[in-house]
Design an enzyme around this catalytic site. Sequence first.
Site, short mmCIF file in Angstrom:
data_model
loop_
_atom_site.label_atom_id
_atom_site.label_comp_id
_atom_site.label_asym_id
_atom_site.label_seq_id
_atom_site.Cartn_x
_atom_site.Cartn_y
_atom_site.Cartn_z
N PRO A 1 1.02 -1.40 0.01
CA PRO A 1 0.27 0.12 0.36
C PRO A 1 0.49 1.40 0.07
O PRO A 1 1.83 1.32 0.43
CB PRO A 1 -0.80 0.50 1.30
CG PRO A 1 -0.85 -1.45 1.72
CD PRO A 1 0.58 -2.16 0.92
N ASN A 2 0.52 2.09 -0.70
CA ASN A 2 0.99 3.62 -0.60
C ASN A 2 2.70 3.63 -2.15
O ASN A 2 2.74 4.67 -1.56
CB ASN A 2 1.04 4.11 0.91
CG ASN A 2 -0.39 4.56 1.03
OD1 ASN A 2 -1.35 4.95 0.88
ND2 ASN A 2 -0.29 3.46 2.64
N ARG B 1 5.25 11.44 -1.92
CA ARG B 1 4.49 10.80 -0.83
C ARG B 1 6.54 11.09 -0.11
O ARG B 1 7.04 10.58 0.19
CB ARG B 1 4.57 9.47 -1.00
CG ARG B 1 4.34 9.37 0.20
CD ARG B 1 4.13 7.21 0.40
NE ARG B 1 3.69 6.35 2.25
CZ ARG B 1 4.17 5.38 2.43
NH1 ARG B 1 4.47 4.62 1.22
NH2 ARG B 1 3.63 5.70 3.55
N TYR C 1 11.44 9.11 1.34
CA TYR C 1 10.77 8.38 1.03
C TYR C 1 11.49 8.35 -0.14
O TYR C 1 12.21 7.98 -1.03
CB TYR C 1 10.36 7.90 0.68
CG TYR C 1 9.04 6.79 1.59
CD1 TYR C 1 9.54 6.04 2.59
CD2 TYR C 1 7.84 8.01 2.07
CE1 TYR C 1 8.58 5.33 3.79
CE2 TYR C 1 6.72 6.78 3.27
CZ TYR C 1 7.31 6.00 4.64
OH TYR C 1 6.97 5.43 5.05
N ASN D 1 8.40 -5.02 -0.88
CA ASN D 1 8.06 -4.20 0.25
C ASN D 1 6.69 -4.48 1.01
O ASN D 1 5.84 -4.11 0.09
CB ASN D 1 8.45 -2.65 -0.64
CG ASN D 1 8.46 -1.42 0.74
OD1 ASN D 1 7.95 -1.97 2.06
ND2 ASN D 1 9.24 -0.65 0.34
N ALA E 1 2.64 -0.95 4.55
CA ALA E 1 2.61 -0.86 6.50
C ALA E 1 1.79 -2.52 6.73
O ALA E 1 1.91 -2.02 8.02
CB ALA E 1 1.01 0.57 6.78
N GLU F 1 12.06 -9.21 2.39
CA GLU F 1 11.56 -8.85 3.20
C GLU F 1 12.26 -6.94 3.24
O GLU F 1 13.36 -6.92 3.77
CB GLU F 1 11.06 -7.88 4.10
CG GLU F 1 10.35 -6.82 5.24
CD GLU F 1 9.91 -7.34 6.32
OE1 GLU F 1 10.10 -8.08 7.23
OE2 GLU F 1 9.95 -6.03 7.17
N HIS G 1 12.80 -2.45 2.89
CA HIS G 1 12.13 -1.33 3.14
C HIS G 1 12.57 -0.45 2.88
O HIS G 1 14.18 -0.02 2.93
CB HIS G 1 11.81 -1.13 4.76
CG HIS G 1 10.80 -1.68 4.83
ND1 HIS G 1 9.32 -1.55 5.01
CD2 HIS G 1 11.14 -3.57 6.11
CE1 HIS G 1 9.08 -3.22 5.61
NE2 HIS G 1 9.67 -3.64 6.02
N ARG H 1 11.76 4.84 13.58
CA ARG H 1 11.45 5.43 13.30
C ARG H 1 9.96 5.42 14.64
O ARG H 1 10.72 4.37 15.58
CB ARG H 1 9.97 5.03 11.97
CG ARG H 1 11.27 5.68 10.53
CD ARG H 1 10.11 5.22 9.49
NE ARG H 1 9.33 6.74 9.14
CZ ARG H 1 8.72 6.49 7.98
NH1 ARG H 1 8.57 5.47 7.37
NH2 ARG H 1 7.49 6.78 8.36
C1 DQA Z 1 7.78 0.94 4.81
C2 DQA Z 1 7.64 1.17 5.86
C3 DQA Z 1 6.16 0.94 6.68
O1 DQA Z 1 6.62 1.38 7.86
C4 DQA Z 1 5.58 2.14 5.31
O2 DQA Z 1 4.40 1.76 6.12
C5 DQA Z 1 5.75 2.27 4.64
C6 DQA Z 1 6.87 2.57 3.85
C7 DQA Z 1 9.29 1.59 3.20
O3 DQA Z 1 9.72 1.18 2.38
O4 DQA Z 1 10.70 1.88 4.00
O5 DQA Z 1 4.40 2.03 3.46
O6 DQA Z 1 8.02 0.31 3.68
#
Ligand code: DQA
Length: 146
Positions: free
Chosen positions: A9-10, A17, A22, A73, A76, A97, A99, A106
Site C-alpha cells: 500500500p501507498n 509521498r 522516502y 516491500n 504498512a 522483505e 523497506h 521511526r
Molecule cells: C515502508 C515502511 C513502512 O513503515 C511504511 O508503512 C511504508 C513504507 C518503507 O519502505 O520504508 O509504507 O515499508
Amino acid sequence: MNVAVIHGPNLRALGRREPEVYGAATLDDINDALFGLAQELGVELETFQSNAEGAILDFVEDAADRVDGFLINPGALTHTSVALRDALLGAGLPFVEVHLSNTHAREDFRHRSYLADVAVGVVFGFGPQSYLLGLRGLVGALGASD
Ligand code: DQA
C-alpha cells in the site's frame, strides 16, 4: 529463475509521498533499476503493486505457481498483517522483505514486522538501494538452494 516483486500500500505514490522520508525516486524508477539488475543477474522479474491487502494475498497465492521467490516491500502491512504472513508461509517460497526507510529509527509501531522472522532476510534504510540489495540477497539464496 523467476522472482515476483511486490509493492504494498501507498508505494505507487513514491516520489510525491513524504519525500523527506522516502526520497524522490518513483515506483517506476525503482522498477526500472530492478529490471536492470535482474538482467545483469539473469533473472526473470515481474512486478505488482496494490493498495488492497486482499489483492496482494491473491497475487501471492497465484504467483506461487510460477515464481521461485518474492521480493516484497509490504508497506504498512508489515506492521499489521497476519494474513500476509500466512499467505507467504502458504506459498512456501523464500522471500526477502525490504523497506526504503529505516523502520527501526521511526515510530515504535514500525519496529514490529509480522514477516521478518520468516523471511530469508530483511533490508531497510537504504532507499531504493534496499530493493537492489534485497534482490541480490534473494537471488543468492535461491542459487544456493538449487
Ligand atoms: C515502508 C515502511 C513502512 O513503515 C511504511 O508503512 C511504508 C513504507 C518503507 O519502505 O520504508 O509504507 O515499508
